[in-house]
Each structure stands twice: as structure tokens, then as C-alpha cells.
Design an enzyme around this catalytic site. Structure first.
Site, PDB file in Angstrom:
ATOM      1  N   ASP A 295       0.872  -1.164   0.000  1.00  0.00           N
ATOM      2  CA  ASP A 295       0.000   0.000   0.000  1.00  0.00           C
ATOM      3  C   ASP A 295       0.919   1.226   0.000  1.00  0.00           C
ATOM      4  O   ASP A 295       2.152   1.121   0.083  1.00  0.00           O
ATOM      5  CB  ASP A 295      -0.970  -0.013   1.183  1.00  0.00           C
ATOM      6  CG  ASP A 295      -2.218   0.840   0.904  1.00  0.00           C
ATOM      7  OD1 ASP A 295      -2.160   1.727   0.016  1.00  0.00           O
ATOM      8  OD2 ASP A 295      -3.241   0.642   1.566  1.00  0.00           O
TER       9      ASP A 295
HETATM   10  C1  NOJ Z   1      -3.968   3.999   0.023  1.00  0.00           C
HETATM   11  C2  NOJ Z   1      -5.147   3.092   0.139  1.00  0.00           C
HETATM   12  O1  NOJ Z   1      -5.125   2.397   1.368  1.00  0.00           O
HETATM   13  C3  NOJ Z   1      -5.258   2.088  -0.981  1.00  0.00           C
HETATM   14  O2  NOJ Z   1      -6.489   1.436  -0.885  1.00  0.00           O
HETATM   15  C4  NOJ Z   1      -5.095   2.742  -2.310  1.00  0.00           C
HETATM   16  O3  NOJ Z   1      -5.218   1.793  -3.344  1.00  0.00           O
HETATM   17  C5  NOJ Z   1      -3.748   3.427  -2.372  1.00  0.00           C
HETATM   18  N1  NOJ Z   1      -3.671   4.439  -1.327  1.00  0.00           N
HETATM   19  C6  NOJ Z   1      -3.490   4.067  -3.726  1.00  0.00           C
HETATM   20  O4  NOJ Z   1      -4.317   5.138  -3.922  1.00  0.00           O
END
Ligand code: NOJ
Length: 749
Positions: A295
Site C-alpha cells: 500500500d
Molecule cells: C492507500 C489506500 O489504502 C489504498 O487502498 C489505495 O489503493 C492506495 N492508497 C493508492 O491510492
């Protein structure tokens, strides 16, 4: 002592038609394509160390969906040319993605195409209902269609990969990201996870209308303590395997090409450094052959977790655990070379990660057409086409849940003389799109007010916002009361703003925010028949509203077609079919309240003091999981257990007679739950195992048969093996998790 029957292959084949997903034999993905593997090997053999590391690096090139970030700049263009970037996120549009792709495939030495990723969560330019609302359809086909449309739109704009579906089980509605998932149940969550993967990826990932799915956030991110986002998760391995992991497995079995490691720790180990999650379970047990992305900065966050000392240490832990691509942390970019030189990361480990990423680029067809046929012309034809908008309206109306309808107040007559539309969400273009609506244009939202005016052109429609969603201002309530007094019926649109749910949007209170409850009380005091039209991203605590207002529609955030979909339901053009994907608490202090809980040694009984309960609130939820009304009524009768004694290799089958006892045609969602009465580990009081939609005319009745393989009764034992234990089981067939006819059967050895 019972003899244990071990289920070596845990079948997820559900015979009820509403839930068709299958597990490939042995839990492994289809055989690797020898042609692709040969091509991957030959590319890998020609790459420099820097180029290999580059494939593992992902930057944001557009906006920021985390604490840092910047739009595409000269430095990033140079990285593409030098082969130091494998993927970009948050870049959309065929023109810009083509321009950047051209640098990768024409100007870089290795000519490996870039992978463009984006959070396509519930639509692209056509905004569909938030995922929690889509789960409320209990309709896998509708959810698959939503994902298919979103994929086709995003793909036309040069997007190859979505960071979806989010398949996190959420038992605590304070957690804002409950909006992005399918609620509290592993079975419903698995059905929805598989449907979304099928929708995004289509039959063939290389088809230019398909995009690659990413099952996230692996794992147990929804188990955050207190529902506070990013928070610690403490969970037994059995609960991890039986509650949190099944939707991930379902996504994998449906072919999901990627997984995203979650931010949270589980029992002391952050997911992005967890070899147990990323290798033991995902690779060794499940046979996943796609790749895992971190993430946003979750590798870097191993440091504040207190699990890694430095960025180099974080990179070492992550890649050795089995994490393949680094989203935004720079830990791989800056440290992998020296880690390899020092022998802390083996070249073979790096090669495995690169191989997985290249494999998925091949499967997407990027080596055949790096642009995947995205052009401005195709975008113009695809984005918000009439068919896509129509699909969004259909899915939206299926997501609406009728929670209360005293005296058949709904459906409304189209000849009602005066309608007062009241509330801060009634003429609101911004909030109905919900969280993570990506590149949406909120001007395309059909508001509730628009929808009502269109559906009831002969009625006088009055409007007053009454108050804001949040804040303490009550000045507008008097004007709202004044129009309510002139009306024959009031539609009261209250709830949350779109930024009260989603990432980093947890709330400590589940009651209506601001002064909206005051507005509701003032409107109710006029004595006018009032329909509460809720718009929100999570279950809310609505005890007063449920007791005092005659009709309640839970509409969640329905996206662009909000007003059309709600009007369809209000005026009866569409009779509600939605069911709750999560329990609604009576008060915030009651959470977590979920249906598949354990019984305890002193099961709650509100009439007995020494039982497991709160003194000040009944033990039941306000509305149970699976609940939802429609404009007719159904009765269940004649339960027959077709298989009173089964072996673990047999099927469990039960039949009931369902009758439409009302005056209108309608659709029921027949739900099948089981309970393992005595286990070597305690079992939940109920677990959903199948559901099925049945449409009946007034007075019509039909037999409904629900069948599941007995292997679906398996759970994870003390030794972490899944097993079906012999013994007595209860089964329940009914309209929700709190009601239904009861039967019993025995699993024999
Ligand atoms: C953080 C989020 O937790 C995740 O779900 C997302 O895909 C990423 N950022 C990218 O935007």
C-alpha cells in the site's frame, strides 16, 4: 472425543445460483503459460540490476492518494527512460498514458511497457454506488456488471490495473473504510469479491476492455482496534483464516492478478513485512502466481510500526517476506542494489519479484500492444455512454434497502399533490458520489430533488435544506418545518457527507451528524407522513428515527444516478430488493455488533441479569444483517431437511415453501444459515452459507431448495487445518440473520 474429518480440498462451490464461484483444483491457479514463462525468462536474462529493481518501483504520477505525492515531472520521465520505473499510479487519459508509454517502449533500453494503476473503486467517469451499497444488492451479476463497465471506461483511458476490489471484512462501522468493502460477512464478501474480479478482468485479461484486479488490503485491515483507521489488529489465526481471509481466497480463485499488502500489523507483524501472509499462505498454500504491491508507503511505515530500523531494513524485510512492488516509499529504489551487494537479499528473490510483474504485464497483453488500444476516440465513445449510465441506474436502485414502511406509506402515488423535499442531502451534487469516486464529475449527479421533480411532474415539489450535514446551525429548521406543513408527504434526506467515510475517515459516533436529528424531530412534530431517505457510507445508529418515523430507505451513496434510483423506488417503478450487508447498531456503544458472533457461556438474554449484554440497550441490533423489506410480504413454511444425515463428502440440502402473502409482485432474498452446535472450538451462532433470489406474484408460492457441499461446514481447528467435524448442526432458512425456519442435520463419519 469426536473423530475429525479433514477436508483436504475446501470446496467453495455453492450450488445456489446467486453465488457461483469455483475454486480451481487444489487451490492453485491455472497452469502457467509456457510461452509467457519463456518470454519472461528471456527478458529477465537481459536486464541489468537497475532495470530489475526499476520494475519493482511504482510512483504516483498524478495526484496524491497518500501523505506525499506529485504529478508527473521531468525526474519521473527520466526514470522511465532509464528503466527505473515499472508502474505509475494516478495517471489517466489516453493521451498522457500513451505519451509516457512511448518513452518506456521506445526510449528505454529494455523497452518494457509501464503498468498504469488507479483506484477504480465504484466507477470511472460513470459513478456507481459505493461498494458497501453494491454489496447490499446481494446480486453478484449486478456487481459484476458495475465492475465491467468501470473496467471498460478506465481501460479506454489508458488504465491497466485497478486497486480493487477491497475485500476487507468490517465488523466495526466506526471504521470509515467499511464503505469500500462488502460489509461484515465472509460468505457475502466472497461472492462480491469474485464478482468484482470477474467484472474487472473479464474472461480474458488481455482484452483491451479488461483491467487487472487487486484484492486488498491483505489482510485483516478491517479488524482495526476501535475502528480507527490504520490501527493495530489482534486476531487469532483461526479467525483470520475463517473470517478475514475467505474473500481474498475467493478473489484469487476468480483469477485476481494482484494483491495489495495492508497498512496494519497483525499480532505484532505488519502485513508488508509478513512472510506468513505473503509467502506461507498466499504462495505456498494458495499457489498465487501474480504479484503483490505494497500500500502507499506501507514499506516505509514498517519504521514507525517499530518493525524496521531504517528504509534499507524495511526494504529487506518486505522483499524477503514476498512483497513484489513498492508503491511510493522509495525503499526498494534506494536500497535494493546495496542489499543485493551485501547479500541481504538474494538475486533469486529479486528475480522472482520481477518475473511475477513481467508475467502480469504479458497477461495484460502489454507486450503485444503497450497502449491497449486506448485512444481519445475510444474514450469519447466509452465514457459515460448512455448504456453505462443506464447500468449505473439499475445497480443503484438494487442497492436501496427499505428498512421500515409503516402503513404501506411507500410506494408513493405519482398524483400526490405536494411533496416537501427536506434535508442537506436532497439537492446535493457532491456527497452522493461517495468516497473514492476518482475522476468523477459531480455535475453528473442526479440529485434526489431532480429525481423527484422528474418522476412526479404533476406534483408541487417544495425544497428546503433545513440544516447542514455537520455543524451546529439550526437557523434553517424553521423554514423546513414551514414547507413540511404545506405538504402531503415529506422526504427527509439526511446522513453523512462523502468524506465522513473512506480512508482515514473513521468516526467515534454513528448517530446522525450535526443538527440533522433535530431537523428530523422538528419535521416529525408536524405530524406529516415522513420518509427518511438516508445517504451514508456505513451503518448508522438510528434508534429514535426508527421508532418515530414511518418509512426509512437506506440509499447509501448511490453515485451519479442517485435521484433517478431513489425516485424509482419511492414511486414503485422498482420495488426494493436490497438487503443489509452489515448489522445496524442501536447506539454507537453497542459496536461491534455482528450476526456471526460466538454464543458465550452466558448468552445474552435481556430478561436475565447475569448474561452477556448491556444494561441500557437491548442485545439485538436495530436492523440485523440480511434485513430488508419490499412492497409485498413473504411467508416461509414446510421446511424439509432433505439430508438429515450427511457425510463430509455429501451435500446438505433443505427445502422450504416461499409464498408471496402480499398484494404486489416482489422479490425475496432467501438466506441459508448454519450453526455447528458443538465443536472442538466454539462456533458462531449462525453463518451464512448460501442465498437465492426468488420473484413471486401476489398469492403465488414456490418450493425453494438450497444446497451446499458439506465441505462448506469446515472451519480451522486448533492445529490450523480445516475440517468438518461430525455432530449436530442447526440450519436456518429465512429473510435475515435474526429470523427463519429452523431445522437440524447431522454430519456423520
Ligand atoms: C492507500 C489506500 O489504502 C489504498 O487502498 C489505495 O489503493 C492506495 N492508497 C493508492 O491510492
Amino acid at each position: 472425543m469426536k473423530l475429525l474429518l479433514f477436508a483436504s480440498v475446501v470446496s467453495l462451490v455453492i450450488l445456489a445460483p446467486s453465488a457461483v464461484f469455483t475454486q480451481a483444483a487444489g487451490g492453485r491457479n491455472p497452469a502457467l503459460s509456457p510461452a509467457i514463462e519463456r518470454s519472461v525468462d528471456s527478458i529477465l536474462a537481459g536486464l541489468t540490476l537497475q532495470e530489475k529493481i526499476g520494475q519493482l518501483v511504482q510512483y504516483t504520477g498524478g495526484w496524491s492518494t497518500g501523505p506525499t505525492g506529485r504529478s508527473i515531472n521531468d525526474e519521473q520521465r527520466a526514470f522511465i527512460k532509464e528503466g527505473k520505473t515499472g508502474s505509475l499510479l494516478n495517471v489517466i487519459g489516453s493521451s498522457v498514458t500513451r505519451e509516457l508509454q512511448k518513452i518506456a517502449v521506445e526510449e528505454s533500453r529494455a523497452k518494457i511497457p509501464l503498468l498504469f494503476g488507479l483506484d477504480v473503486i465504484h466507477g470511472f467517469k460513470t459513478t456507481f454506488p459505493i461498494p458497501l451499497a453494491e454489496a447490499a444488492t446481494w446480486d453478484a451479476d449486478a456487481v459484476e456488471l458495475s465492475a465491467r463497465v468501470s473496467a471498460a471506461e478506465a481501460a479506454s483511458s489508458g488504465v491497466h490495473w485497478t486497486f480493487a476490489p477491497m475485500v476487507d471484512i468490517a465488523r466495526d462501522p466506526r471504521w470509515g473504510r467499511i464503505a469500500e468493502g462488502s460489509g461484515e460477512d465472509p460468505y457475502l464478501g466472497s461472492v462480491m469479491a469474485a464478482a468484482r474480479v470477474r467484472g474487472f478482468q473479464g474472461r480474458d485479461l488481455s482484452n483491451p476492455t479488461s483491467i487487472m484486479a487487486c484484492a486488498k488490503h491483505y489482510a485483516a485491515y478491517g479488524g482495526a482496534e476501535g475502528g480507527r483507521d490504520y490501527n493495530t489488529v489482534e486476531v487469532s489465526e483461526q479467525t483470520l483464516r475463517d473470517v478475514y481471509l475467505p474473500p481474498f481466497k475467493a478473489a484469487l480463485d476468480a483469477g485476481a492478478g494482484t494483491f495489495m499488502a495492508s497498512f496494519n500489523e497483525i499480532n505484532g507483524v505488519p502485513s508488508s513485512g509478513s512472510r506468513f501472509l505473503l509467502t506461507t499462505i498466499l504462495r505456498d498454500e494458495w499457489g498465487f502466481d501474480g504479484f503483490v504491491v505494497s500500500d502507499w508507503n506501507s514499506i516505509g511505515e514498517l519504521i514507525p510500526h517499530g518493525y524496521a530500523a531504517t528504509p534499507a531494513h524495511a526494504a529487506e524485510l518486505a522483499i524477503n517476506a514476498g512483497l513484489d512492488m513498492d508503491m511510493e516509499s522509495r525503499c526498494f529504489r534506494d536500497n535494493l542494489q546495496s542489499l543485493i551487494e551485501q547479500g541481504k537479499v538474494r538475486t533469486a528473490t529479486l528475480d522472482v519479484a520481477v518475473r511475477r510483474i513481467l508475467r502480469m504485464k504479458f497477461r495484460l497483453g502489454l507486450f503485444t500492444d503497450p497502449y491497449r488500444a486506448s485512444t481519445p476516440e475510444r474514450e469519447a465513445k466509452t465514457l459515460r455512454s448512455a448504456a453505462n449510465v443506464e447500468a449505473a441506474r439499475n445497480v443503484a436502485r438494487k442497492a436501496i434497502v427499505l428498512l421500515k414502511n409503516e402503513g404501506h406509506l411507500l410506494p408513493l402515488s405519482r398524483t400526490v399533490k405536494t411533496i416537501a423535499v427536506i434535508g442537506p442531502l436532497a439537492e446535493n451534487h457532491r456527497d452522493p458520489v461517495g468516497t473514492w469516486a476518482g475522476p468523477t464529475d459531480t455535475n453528473n449527479v442526479v440529485t434526489l430533488l431532480d429525481g423527484i421533480r422528474e418522476a412526479a411532474p404533476a406534483s408541487r415539489v417544495l425544497f428546503s435544506p433545513g440544516c447542514a450535514i455537520d455543524g451546529g446551525d439550526t437557523a434553517g429548521i424553521a423554514a423546513a418545518v414551514a414547507i413540511a406543513r404545506q405538504a402531503d408527504v415529506v422526504l427527509l434526506a439526511v446522513g453523512e457527507s462523502e468524506d465522513m467515510s473512506g480512508e482515514a475517515c473513521s468516526r467515534s459516533s454513528l448517530e446522525l451528524p450535526g443538527r440533522q436529528a433535530d431537523l428530523a424531530r422538528a419535521v416529525q412534530a408536524t405530524g406529516k407522513p415522513t420518509v427518511l431517505v438516508l445517504m451514508n457510507g456505513r451503518p448508522l445508529a438510528l434508534s429514535w428515527e426508527a421508532a418515530n418515523l414511518p418509512a426509512i430507505l437506506e440509499t447509501w451513496f448511490l453515485g451519479h444516478e442517485t435521484g433517478h434510483a431513489i425516485a424509482d423506488v419511492l414511486f414503485g417503478a422498482y420495488a426494493p430488493t436490497g438487503r443489509l450487508p452489515a448489522s445496524f447498531p442501536r447506539v454507537t456503544g453497542q459496536v461491534p455488533v455482528y450476526y456471526n458472533h460466538k454464543n458465550t457461556g452466558r448468552p445474552s438474554d435481556d430478561s436475565v441479569h447475569y448474561t452477556s449484554r448491556y444494561l441500557d440497550v437491548p442485545s439485538t441490533p436495530l436492523y440485523p444483517f440480511g434485513f430488508g423489506l419490499t412492497y409485498t410480504s413473504f411467508s416461509y413454511g414446510d421446511l424439509v431437511v432433505a439430508s438429515p444425515r450427511v457425510r463430509a463428502t455429501d451435500s446438505v440440502s433443505v427445502r422450504v415453501t416461499l409464498k408471496n402473502t402480499g398484494t404486489k409482485e416482489g422479490e425475496e432474498v432467501v438466506q441459508f444459515y448454519v450453526r455447528d452446535e458443538v465443536g472442538s472450538l466454539t462456533r458462531p451462532v449462525r453463518e451464512l452459507k448460501a442465498f437465492r433470489r426468488v420473484r413471486l406474484k401476489p398469492g403465488q408460492s414456490t418450493p425453494v431448495t438450497m444446497t451446499i457441499p458439506a465441505t462448506d461446514l469446515a472451519f480451522t481447528g486448533v492445529d490450523m487445518r480445516r475440517r468438518v467435524e461430525p455432530g449436530m448442526f442447526s440450519l436456518f432458512v429465512g429473510p435475515n440473520a435474526a429470523e427463519g425456519l429452523v431445522g437440524r442435520f447431522e454430519v456423520i463419519e
